[in-house]
Design an enzyme around this catalytic site. Sequence first.
Site, PDB file in Angstrom:
ATOM      1  N   ARG A  26       8.337  -8.461   5.002  1.00 43.40           N
ATOM      2  CA  ARG A  26       7.061  -7.846   5.991  1.00 43.40           C
ATOM      3  C   ARG A  26       7.336  -6.527   6.287  1.00 43.40           C
ATOM      4  NH1 ARG A  26       4.957 -12.132   4.723  1.00 43.40           N
ATOM      5  NH2 ARG A  26       3.976 -13.355   6.189  1.00 43.40           N
ATOM      6  N   GLU A  79      -1.279  -3.293   6.189  1.00 40.62           N
ATOM      7  CA  GLU A  79      -1.938  -3.517   4.758  1.00 40.62           C
ATOM      8  C   GLU A  79      -3.139  -3.400   4.653  1.00 40.62           C
ATOM      9  OE1 GLU A  79       0.132  -7.165   3.692  1.00 40.62           O
ATOM     10  OE2 GLU A  79       1.936  -6.536   3.755  1.00 40.62           O
ATOM     11  N   HIS A  95       0.897  -6.990  -1.632  1.00 39.85           N
ATOM     12  CA  HIS A  95       1.233  -8.088  -1.132  1.00 39.85           C
ATOM     13  C   HIS A  95       0.978  -9.358  -1.994  1.00 39.85           C
ATOM     14  CE1 HIS A  95       2.454 -10.345   2.788  1.00 39.85           C
ATOM     15  NE2 HIS A  95       2.938 -10.830   1.872  1.00 39.85           N
TER      16      HIS A  95
END
Length: 282
Positions: free
Chosen positions: A198, A227, A246
């Site tokens: 993360r 993000e 991601h």
Amino acid sequence: VGKKVQAIYLWWHKPVIDKELLQSLPNLKVIANSGVGMDHLDLKLIASFCVKMANAPHAVSSTTADTGMALLLASARRLVEVHNISVSPSMDYCEADILGVKVAGATLGIIGMGRIGYKIAVRAKAFEMNILYHNRTRRKVQEEQAVGATYCKKIDSLLQQADFVMLVVSLTPQTHKLIGKRELELMKPTATLINISRGAVVDQEALVAALQTGVIRAAALDVTSPEPLPRDHALLKLKNVIITPHLGIKTDKATYMITEEAVENILAALNGLPLPSEVLPS
């Protein structure tokens, strides 16, 4: 239709699970998450409504491990930089300017040796890497021997020795900004930081400074905070950084397997059976 809803399948953190939603679904029995990380959920709040929770650890582990190794290799051999050179109109470069670093024989430090971390170790062994790991609990001796991994009780020891440091931890209050200025300065100036966990596990301001001043060689990030990053963020302007959006679990097969695992958990909850991948509040 609130009274009819008995299960929620979360995809990419949607819908947002808050108190208002939980109060509107009196017969909700289970929330199944499409991934491993549960940091976007208030687990204690959900449990207070007697709602069970499940994630999908089996479906995502191999795909995420593949992503970690892909980032390691891409950063080591500077693949993004050399791709841009290869497609540029001039194709003008000096070979000394695109030298990468050797992966075979290098030391990989894995922080977080759970299901995904161990699969990364399996892959790293095939690349003839030396493997160190730090984890809350030590793996069994047989598991260590199978991949040739050495346990580091203290994270500092791993950081000082590793050529590549890969973060594979869950985001918790204990791991928030786990890697900051002090930790980056412990790393070798030739080392690369790889984050597939993360974004908030890393102090991004400290990382920018470390990359700009040569405290570490490079970074490869599949996760950031937030993000996506703002388009003017300093990380986006550095040549020694690779950033992907991601994509750790984003393959066709993994997506299908995640859905299957979620359905399995949902059906178990609706039939009063134990959930294969139940997550309990800590």
